[in-house]
Structure formats: structure tokens, C-alpha cells
Design a protein around this motif. Sequence first.
Motif, PDB file in Angstrom:
ATOM      1  N   CYS A 429       5.522   2.096   6.765  1.00  0.00           N
ATOM      2  CA  CYS A 429       6.431   3.500   6.366  1.00  0.00           C
ATOM      3  C   CYS A 429       5.321   3.055   4.373  1.00  0.00           C
ATOM      4  O   CYS A 429       4.705   1.440   3.769  1.00  0.00           O
ATOM      5  CB  CYS A 429       7.422   3.023   5.448  1.00  0.00           C
ATOM      6  N   THR A 431       5.601   4.200   0.232  1.00  0.00           N
ATOM      7  CA  THR A 431       6.558   4.728  -0.059  1.00  0.00           C
ATOM      8  C   THR A 431       5.776   4.506  -1.780  1.00  0.00           C
ATOM      9  O   THR A 431       4.812   4.054  -1.771  1.00  0.00           O
ATOM     10  CB  THR A 431       7.561   3.650  -0.711  1.00  0.00           C
ATOM     11  N   GLY A 519      10.664   2.469  -1.230  1.00  0.00           N
ATOM     12  CA  GLY A 519      10.781   1.619  -0.135  1.00  0.00           C
ATOM     13  C   GLY A 519      11.094  -0.225   0.100  1.00  0.00           C
ATOM     14  O   GLY A 519      11.368   0.098   1.158  1.00  0.00           O
ATOM     15  N   HIS A 523      11.128  -1.906   3.548  1.00  0.00           N
ATOM     16  CA  HIS A 523      10.809  -3.418   3.930  1.00  0.00           C
ATOM     17  C   HIS A 523      12.553  -3.809   4.059  1.00  0.00           C
ATOM     18  O   HIS A 523      12.157  -4.862   5.055  1.00  0.00           O
ATOM     19  CB  HIS A 523      10.544  -3.430   1.680  1.00  0.00           C
ATOM     20  N   THR A 529       5.546  -2.057   5.286  1.00  0.00           N
ATOM     21  CA  THR A 529       5.505  -1.894   3.576  1.00  0.00           C
ATOM     22  C   THR A 529       4.742  -2.052   2.882  1.00  0.00           C
ATOM     23  O   THR A 529       4.739  -2.528   2.688  1.00  0.00           O
ATOM     24  CB  THR A 529       7.365  -1.249   3.177  1.00  0.00           C
TER      25      THR A 529
END
Length: 582
Positions: A429, A431, A519, A523, A529
Amino acid sequence: MAISRRKFVARSGASLSALALLRVLPANAADPFQEGLLPSADEMWSEVKFVNDTMGPTRFTGSPQHSAFVQYLKDQLTNILHPAGGSVFEETFANYPRWAATSWTLSAGSREIPVASYFPYCTGGFTGARSPLVPAPSLAAAGSGGNYPLADGINVVVIPPKASATGSVVNLGNFTGPGSINWAQAAGKIAYIDVSVEVLSNTLPPSVYTVQGTYDEGAFNTETSFFPPVAIATIVLPPDITNATKAGVLGVILGWQGISNGNAEGQYNPFTVPYSSSPASSQAGSNPSQTTGGIPALWVTEDVGTLIKSEIAGKAVPVTVHLDAEIRQVSTSTVWGILPGANFGKPNDEFLICNTHSDGPNIVEENAGISLFNVAQYFARLPQRERPKSMVFMAATGHFGHGFFGSGGTAAPDWIRQHPQIINQTVGCMTIEHFGCNEWEDIKRGSTWFYEATGKLLQSEVIVTDPAFQKGAAGTPSSGELPKPGPADPTLHEIFNASIAGAFDRVVVLSGGVFSGEGGAFHAIGVPTIGYIPNPQYLCAIAPDGEISKLDSKHFHDQVVVTVKCLIAMQKATADQLKSAR
């Protein structure tokens, strides 16, 4: 200034792990960024200005301006993803109880007292319990959204905000955290408290993070990390206005301490608090017959606070705290889309998520929705076979939803609960929030603070922590246990360092501590992340121009480029490499 790979390794203090990473990635992992697939800085900036001019200057959760922005993001993602075989979804949270201030003043007798801003969500209340979230029925499908029932006057009640409170002022001293103020001493009166930005900032000191390095416009590790006191420190330990309501206080005046008048102006903080009714609003709801509506609370500058303490508090002077607001049940939506990768729909498919939120008090907080669809456009212009992993692009509502969405001031947990099929296949991910910021700070000359630009880019926080470590080291100042400094996921750390090299940017890379922003939820469930989250002094300030004058168009563009480069590398890395620290 572009630098060579050799210089990058030397300047960043990187070990051979950086080179080793490149060796173990697939042969095409270092494919160059294709500049022509992204719009120019001028084109991106025109989008920022368009949103600020036509859907601003604020886009608070569920407001008409925010609804227009969400529709704009949906249209952009649809135009980008559909031609590439993607899908776009809108998940509506029905009957969100939106609080909106309309006017605010402070007076002592016939004397008008200047107000810096108001305390969000302090008046009125809502007693409804939230309906359960229902997961999406399949991978490429929308979740059901969540809602509160419409107020029916029996089980679910909107408590109308009371606009004004009048009484004498009692100085209750310094707020240093929940329980530090004896609100009962101001029962039936107006309470005044000092709130020190420095004191609250120190409750989450820089030492809870491990500093992995810095970068400044082409050079690695040429400066130290920079953690000045900021008004958003109040979201860590927010003044407990709910306890003031419970104690029978009529209204509250909060005096900023340690920031300039210019910095204090318009601060929409702390934005993470629930309605300050007693009991405070929550997703579980409360008994309407036993719930007291919250009370008006206003922020003043340090100068005005000094005046109140010396000339008004403890004297027979009637003071009126006025904050007119309304609570209206509206709908608000999260928008997200899928861009299929080479293995989409197959058991071996993997997902990368790029996410942000869509609501905020200015064009800084939040402009990353614009960044998001530009990033999506880059990857949608690649052939599907060149995207080994499928991708999700998501702009959540509710970041400013005072506890009615997700948890911990972030809307991402809702989306996670609604999409277990995607989460089970997610391997990374990124963010993104608050792009393009210049640095503004309080500068002291003699005994006076001046709020002004420093002439530098903001040193942005980049959070890259190891989820396995973080799960065992979590803590909060309110729990009496501080988070601990800890390691960074080595692959993500190297990916970010390689992606930032040569960019017009200034960052500090952190690990351990608290994974703030949208995020944090990814996480927390173990998804590797990167949080690319600048936090300027003006992050939550309401301003006539939406604070666009404090942004830089080239900086905004380069942060989008860095995001794309990180995601390119995450596309090429294997799932095992991305979770190498777990």
C-alpha cells in the motif's frame, strides 16, 4: 538535480542491501519512469486550482463542496479506468450527522473579543448507533456502506446545538491531557484553559521514531530531522470538552500557547474528536434521555488569552461564548476503483493499493485525490501485461467525520472490513496526503512571533515501518504507554530512497512510532505500507484562499512522480520481497 545510482548509495548511507535488492528483483524491475504518461506540472496545477476555486475553500465531510469533489473524483477515475478495463465504485454512508459552524463570536459585556477559531463538533450531539458494515459479495463489487438510522425522536436523536452561553469566567489553568483540568470548578460558568502546543507535541516526542534518513532537493542526509511544535498536536491529546459538558460548564475558551497569532488563525483542531455531548458520541450510540448536548467552545490567540486571564477571569464580567452551528443528516461517499493487472481474476493475482481521503478544511488537507487520479492515469496508460499486480485507487470519506467512520480518525478501516477479498490478496500500500507544501514556521524576533515562509520546501514525513514490529510496540500517550522506535521494512525503504533521488522534495524517512493518516489501518493489519504524508503548520487551517498560496506546483508534481516511481518498483517486487521484514 539528478544524481547517479552510485552517488545515491553513497549519500543515503545505504548498505549493499540497496544493490542486493535490485539484483533479486526481476530483470525489468528498474524499467525507467515514462515521463510522457503523466500530465505536466502546469496541467496538474490547473486541476488543483479548479478544485479550490469551484469546490472550496473547504470540503468538510458531507458538505456540498465535498460532495462535488467526490463526484469529480469519481468522474475522473471513471474516465481513466474504464477504457483500461477497470471498474469504479461509490460506497455511500447514509445519514451521516454533519456538524457545520455558521458563526462564532466572543464578547465581555459590550466588548468584542477576537476569536482565532472554534473547537470542532463541540455543540449539540447525536445519539444514534451505527448499523453494521456488510462486506462486498465479490472481489470487484462495492460494499454496502454503513449508516446511522434517521433521527426518529425516540431511539435516535439529533441534539440541536445551543448557540450561546453567558457567565463569568474561571481560569482553570493549563491543560496537559485528559484529567488535568478540574472542570467542576467552572460549573455554571465559562471555563478558560491554556493549551500549550509545545507541551502537547512533547507527549509524542520525536524519540518514538527511528530516523532512517533525510533528503533535500537532490542530496541525502545533509540535514537533521525537523519536528517543530504544531497545532495538530491537539489530535494526540485533545482537550476533554466532553468532561466540561458533564461537569455543567456553560462554555469554554481555549487559549493557544506557543504559536503566533497568524498560525493560530483558522486552526480546525482537534479534528478527530467526537461530538462533545455527555456521554460523547460514538458508533455504539447513547441513551437520548441521558445524553446532554455539548457546549460552545472557542479558540483564542495567546495574546487574547493573556488579556482574558488578566482583565476578565475571576471578575464580575458577563462573557458570552457564541457558536452557531447546525447538525444535519446527509449522505457521503467513498470512491474507489480497480485497475486490472496481468493476473486479474486469477488465484495468483496480487493487489497494490494507493489511497487517500477526500475531505478537509483547505486544499492542502486534502489535495491528494487529484494526485490519486493522476497516478491512476499513468498506470492505466500502460499495457495490462506490464502491470503484474492489480491496483486499487481509493479516496475515502470521513477523515473529518468526528468518529463516525472507521477508527482512530481514519476512514480506511471501513473499506478494509468491506473488502476482505481484496485485502486477502493485497501485498502493498502507498498512502498519499497533503502534497506540494512549502514550509511556514513561527519565527521569533525579540519577544514577538512572526508566522512566515522560510523559503524552503516543507520537510515531509515519510513513514515506512515494519508491521510485525508495530503490532507489538503500539501505544498512545492517553494509555500511558508511548509507541516505541523500530525498524523499517527494508524493501520499502530502499524503494522510497531510489524513487526520491533527484526529486524536487524534502523529506525525513521515519519508522516505528505512530503510523498516522489513512495508511495506518493497512499497516496495522500487516500490509507493507509507505505513508507519504507532509504535515505543515497550516494543515488544518481554514483560510479564504484555501491555503493554496502556501503550495508549490512543481513540488506537487514531483511528489506525484515519486509516488508513481514507488508503485512501479512495488509492481516489480515479489510479495515476499515486499514483506521482507515480517
